[in-house]
Write a protein that holds these residues in place. Structure first.
Motif, PDB file in Angstrom:
ATOM      1  N   ALA A 172     -18.934   9.268  33.932  1.00  0.00           N
ATOM      2  CA  ALA A 172     -17.769   8.678  33.298  1.00  0.00           C
ATOM      3  C   ALA A 172     -18.097   7.615  32.512  1.00  0.00           C
ATOM      4  N   LEU A 173     -17.248   7.147  31.619  1.00  0.00           N
ATOM      5  CA  LEU A 173     -17.544   6.072  30.763  1.00  0.00           C
ATOM      6  C   LEU A 173     -16.392   4.885  31.197  1.00  0.00           C
ATOM      7  N   ILE A 174     -16.691   3.714  31.654  1.00  0.00           N
ATOM      8  CA  ILE A 174     -15.886   2.638  32.275  1.00  0.00           C
ATOM      9  C   ILE A 174     -15.967   1.283  31.287  1.00  0.00           C
ATOM     10  N   LEU A 175     -14.812   1.201  30.794  1.00  0.00           N
ATOM     11  CA  LEU A 175     -14.574  -0.208  30.066  1.00  0.00           C
ATOM     12  C   LEU A 175     -13.627  -1.139  30.926  1.00  0.00           C
ATOM     13  N   ARG A 176     -14.028  -2.328  30.701  1.00  0.00           N
ATOM     14  CA  ARG A 176     -13.185  -3.393  31.665  1.00  0.00           C
ATOM     15  C   ARG A 176     -13.192  -4.738  30.921  1.00  0.00           C
ATOM     16  N   TYR A 177     -12.231  -5.273  30.883  1.00  0.00           N
ATOM     17  CA  TYR A 177     -11.828  -6.497  30.110  1.00  0.00           C
ATOM     18  C   TYR A 177     -11.224  -7.465  31.230  1.00  0.00           C
ATOM     19  N   GLU A 178     -11.577  -8.747  31.217  1.00  0.00           N
ATOM     20  CA  GLU A 178     -11.245 -10.013  32.012  1.00  0.00           C
ATOM     21  C   GLU A 178     -10.873 -11.244  31.457  1.00  0.00           C
ATOM     22  N   ARG A 179     -10.027 -12.091  31.776  1.00  0.00           N
ATOM     23  CA  ARG A 179      -9.885 -13.106  31.355  1.00  0.00           C
ATOM     24  C   ARG A 179      -8.783 -14.050  32.316  1.00  0.00           C
ATOM     25  N   THR A 180      -9.125 -15.376  32.119  1.00  0.00           N
ATOM     26  CA  THR A 180      -8.380 -16.376  32.761  1.00  0.00           C
ATOM     27  C   THR A 180      -7.552 -16.828  31.650  1.00  0.00           C
ATOM     28  N   LEU A 181      -6.163 -16.942  31.853  1.00  0.00           N
ATOM     29  CA  LEU A 181      -5.110 -17.018  30.925  1.00  0.00           C
ATOM     30  C   LEU A 181      -5.202 -18.640  30.507  1.00  0.00           C
ATOM     31  N   GLN A 182      -5.284 -19.185  31.599  1.00  0.00           N
ATOM     32  CA  GLN A 182      -5.237 -20.644  31.114  1.00  0.00           C
ATOM     33  C   GLN A 182      -6.486 -21.586  30.404  1.00  0.00           C
ATOM     34  N   GLU A 183      -6.444 -22.412  29.547  1.00  0.00           N
ATOM     35  CA  GLU A 183      -7.733 -22.903  28.805  1.00  0.00           C
ATOM     36  C   GLU A 183      -8.523 -23.611  29.590  1.00  0.00           C
ATOM     37  N   ARG A 184      -9.623 -23.410  29.758  1.00  0.00           N
ATOM     38  CA  ARG A 184     -10.641 -24.318  30.538  1.00  0.00           C
ATOM     39  C   ARG A 184     -11.436 -25.235  29.329  1.00  0.00           C
ATOM     40  N   ARG A 185     -11.852 -26.527  30.082  1.00  0.00           N
ATOM     41  CA  ARG A 185     -12.374 -27.539  29.262  1.00  0.00           C
ATOM     42  C   ARG A 185     -13.454 -26.955  28.614  1.00  0.00           C
ATOM     43  N   GLY A 186     -14.275 -25.911  28.939  1.00  0.00           N
ATOM     44  CA  GLY A 186     -15.415 -25.475  28.102  1.00  0.00           C
ATOM     45  C   GLY A 186     -15.073 -24.777  26.788  1.00  0.00           C
ATOM     46  N   TYR A 187     -13.687 -24.592  26.400  1.00  0.00           N
ATOM     47  CA  TYR A 187     -13.280 -23.768  25.210  1.00  0.00           C
ATOM     48  C   TYR A 187     -12.517 -24.893  24.506  1.00  0.00           C
TER      49      TYR A 187
END
Length: 693
Positions: A145-160
């Motif tokens: 099988a091929l697995i593709l995963r995406y994750e993200r924190t929706l609030q902006e963090r200071r590092g960005y």
């Protein structure tokens, strides 16, 4: 004739198991994981690696007629005496005719059999063995099988955010807040395994730059392993792990710390070479390894690894042979900022060694030697607690491991010596006192100058150094459907440790009462307490002194499935912490509602938490997308809600979507440093697709 009569008796026993060979019943990974990982604040356990391995066994069950004691031990379900009883039954009566025959084996009870069923099967290898060439088996194999995963924190963090010239913190992340994961893997038990995994952490740049060793994704791992090819038991190329003996010299991370499973997790399974497909960027070997069957029951393993490791190299004006040194390998795997990226792959690590193992059904003995070399010397700071730590460019260890099963008693251990002259030893026993009582005992002694850089034997500390201790565990099954587990562990640290400026001691114990009235419900209560020496907080004197820190945890859990499609799970947990200061407390209340309809599965949770400080944080396991593992630490005051939806888009395409939101009360910011979020809410989204070829 006797065997036929036995088989008929098994089929018509009043207590016949409700599960059939096919279709197999799905496993409740929630409850299984909570039992294994009762102490979920242990950051040294590779949860995802353990979870993935167990899930592989679920997808490809172990054939009880064609397995080994070490493979069965790696399930953490059967004790060693129970495994010995299984093999003795097969030796006396021939191969198992049906999975139902487990009921006739001494020391096997219904609770254990129910836990075991999802991971095992009964086949006749002579009828079902695939004799096609390897390339044809790989092309025609369904388990890939091929697995593709995406994750993200929706609030902006200071590092960005943009750099604020008035702020002292001028560093920022180089990449986007997206976390990406790609994996392809194909495996057949006892035949072959091939796979490749790529990952980009949040904050890392997705770019192609040979100067900084970035090629799209930040991290890649790949492996190719063959099993049982003539005299070659295992051939491994690429990335791999090694689990030999009790893990004193070589531990793949496939081990569980102290928890409510007090018997089966104590000894380590001697698995040898294992494929590596995790995304931990330091806990693996890269190169080649092979296990070759010599005459009789002798197996010889040889291995070599050569890989870059993250290190902060510093100029050294004292040493004549080297211009730069570093204090230790950086294991976070993050390359988000200019500083983190500058440390990527700065040092080179070479590991080589061999292991000769003699293995019979009831007795094993082995000798293992491991050597390690670094391109630049490790040089610790002048802190007193690091006085006996490893330093230099090379280290070696040599040791011996053993195990022996005598009737209902299993003895095991390993002892090794390192280049410094330090000695480490771990020895234990597991005994079935009766079909209702099991006992486990273990003694370990790791001297303050014992250096095993890839070891992970049983212990209180995260590394096998500067520790002595004695563990006693017991499991009782007084009446049907009831189970009591408990352990007591006493340990000492003869030398100083981080945040402990004197020799110290501690102890820990746990008691758990488990009740399963029927297949639709389960209930357990658990109490754990730990006392350990730490530097006293808020000390105003010129010299630090050590005081005992006392932590207590209480947990009550209940699950009920009124219908096959609906599952309800409730938990209440409470903790307290005392350390030369007023008692601090914390609690969590959580309710799960899980619903399954055909190819759609919905898992939800609402949790309420309230803690006085981070010392009383609450750990709680969450359902996650396939092959991911989530145990968030909740502190402060607030709520945690998540929903996980799993469904099948088309026949071979599955999808998972998870959304979680944590709301805090009485705070203006969440996190610290570059991870700071302005506001009182943090929400995360995760999506994954799996295509089965």
């Amino acid at each position: 004739m006797v065997r036929a009569i036995l088989f008929l008796l098994i089929l018509f026993l009043p207590t016949t198991l409700q599960a059939q060979d096919y279709p197999r019943q799905s496993i409740d990974f929630d409850l299984f994981v909570q039992k294994l990982f009762a102490e979920q604040e242990d950051e040294n356990i590779s949860y995802e690696d353990l979870y993935e391995t167990l899930f592989q066994y679920y997808q490809q069950p172990i054939d009880l007629n064609n397995t080994t004691p070490e493979e069965l031990a790696s399930l953490f379900i059967l004790s060693r005496p129970q495994i010995a009883s299984l093999f003795q039954h097969i030796q006396q009566n021939g191969k198992l005719l049906s999975i139902y025959e487990l009921q006739s084996i001494p020391d096997f009870d219904l609770i254990t059999i129910y836990q075991l069923l999802p991971f095992v099967k009964v086949d006749d290898a002579g009828l079902f063995a695939d004799s096609r060439p390897l390339w044809q088996r790989m092309i025609g194999e369904d388990n890939n099988a091929l697995i593709l995963r995406y994750e993200r924190t929706l609030q902006e963090r200071r590092g960005y955010t943009s750099v604020d010239s008035s702020s002292r913190l001028q560093s920022r992340y180089l990449g986007s807040p997206d976390k990406l994961f790609v994996r392809y893997r194909q495996t057949i038990a006892q035949d072959y395994s091939i796979g490749i995994t790529a990952e980009k952490d949040a904050g890392e740049a997705f770019t192609w730059d040979r100067d900084t060793r970035r090629y799209g994704f930040d991290f890649y791992t790949a492996h190719f392993q063959l099993y049982n090819k003539g005299r070659f038991k295992t051939i491994a190329l690429g990335d791999y792990q090694l689990q030999i003996g009790q893990g004193l010299q070589l531990s793949s991370g496939y081990s569980v710390g102290k928890g409510s499973e007090t018997i089966t997790t104590l000894s380590r399974a001697n698995l040898g070479i294992r494929p590596y497909s995790s995304v931990l960027e330091s806990a693996f070997f890269r190169g080649a390894a092979v296990t070759y069957r010599l005459k009789g029951n002798l197996n010889l393993t040889g291995f070599y690894s050569n890989k870059r490791v993250d290190a902060n190299l510093q100029a050294d004006t004292i040493a004549d042979d080297f211009d730069e040194t570093f204090t230790g390998i950086q294991t976070s795997g993050f390359h988000r900022t200019t500083t983190e990226l500058a440390n990527k792959g700065r040092a080179r690590e070479q590991i080589y060694g061999t292991s000769l193992q003699y293995q019979q059904q009831a007795f094993t003995f082995g000798i293992t030697a491991v050597g390690t070399n670094y391109s630049s010397p490790i040089k610790k700071t002048d802190a007193p607690y690091q006085r006996f730590e490893f330093s230099g460019t090379s280290n070696y260890t040599i040791g011996a491991n053993y195990s022996y099963t005598w009737q209902n008693v299993y003895l095991f251990g390993e002892t090794a010596v390192s280049k410094s002259g330090g000695i480490g030893t771990v020895n234990g026993l597991i005994a079935n006192l009766s079909n209702k009582a099991e006992l486990a005992m273990l003694y370990r002694n790791y001297s303050r100058d014992f250096h095993s850089l890839y070891g992970g034997a049983f212990g209180e500390g995260s590394r096998n150094i500067n520790e002595r201790g004695f563990y006693t565990g017991i499991k009782l099954k007084p009446i049907a459907r009831w189970e009591i587990t408990a352990y007591y562990d006493r340990f000492t640290f003869p030398w100083l440790r981080y945040r402990v400026d004197a020799p110290s001691y501690g102890d820990e114990y746990l008691v758990r009462l488990y009740f399963k009235p029927n297949r639709q419900s389960a209930l357990y209560g658990q109490f754990r307490t730990e006392s350990k020496g730490l530097n006293a907080p808020n000390n105003t004197t010129s010299i630090d002194y050590v005081a005992q820190a006392l932590r207590r945890n209480y947990l009550l859990y209940y699950e009920f499935s009124p219908t096959p499609a609906l599952s309800l799970k409730s938990r209440v947990q409470f903790s307290s912490y005392t350390h030369e200061a007023p008692k601090q407390t914390g609690y969590l209340i959580a309710q799960d509602i899980n619903y399954t309809f055909r190819n759609i599965r919905l898992s939800t949770r609402y949790a309420l938490f309230d803690t006085d400080s981070y010392d009383t944080r609450q750990y709680v396991y969450e359902r996650d997308v396939l092959y991911a593992f989530s145990i968030p630490a909740l502190s402060g005051k607030g709520t945690r809600v998540y929903a996980l939806l799993q469904f099948q888009l088309i026949r071979d395409l599955d999808m998972w979507v998870k959304y979680g939101i944590t709301n805090y009360r009485n705070v203006d910011t969440i996190g610290s440093g570059l991870e700071t979020i302005e506001g009182a809410t943090k929400s995360d989204v995760k999506a994954q697709v799996r295509y089965k070829f």
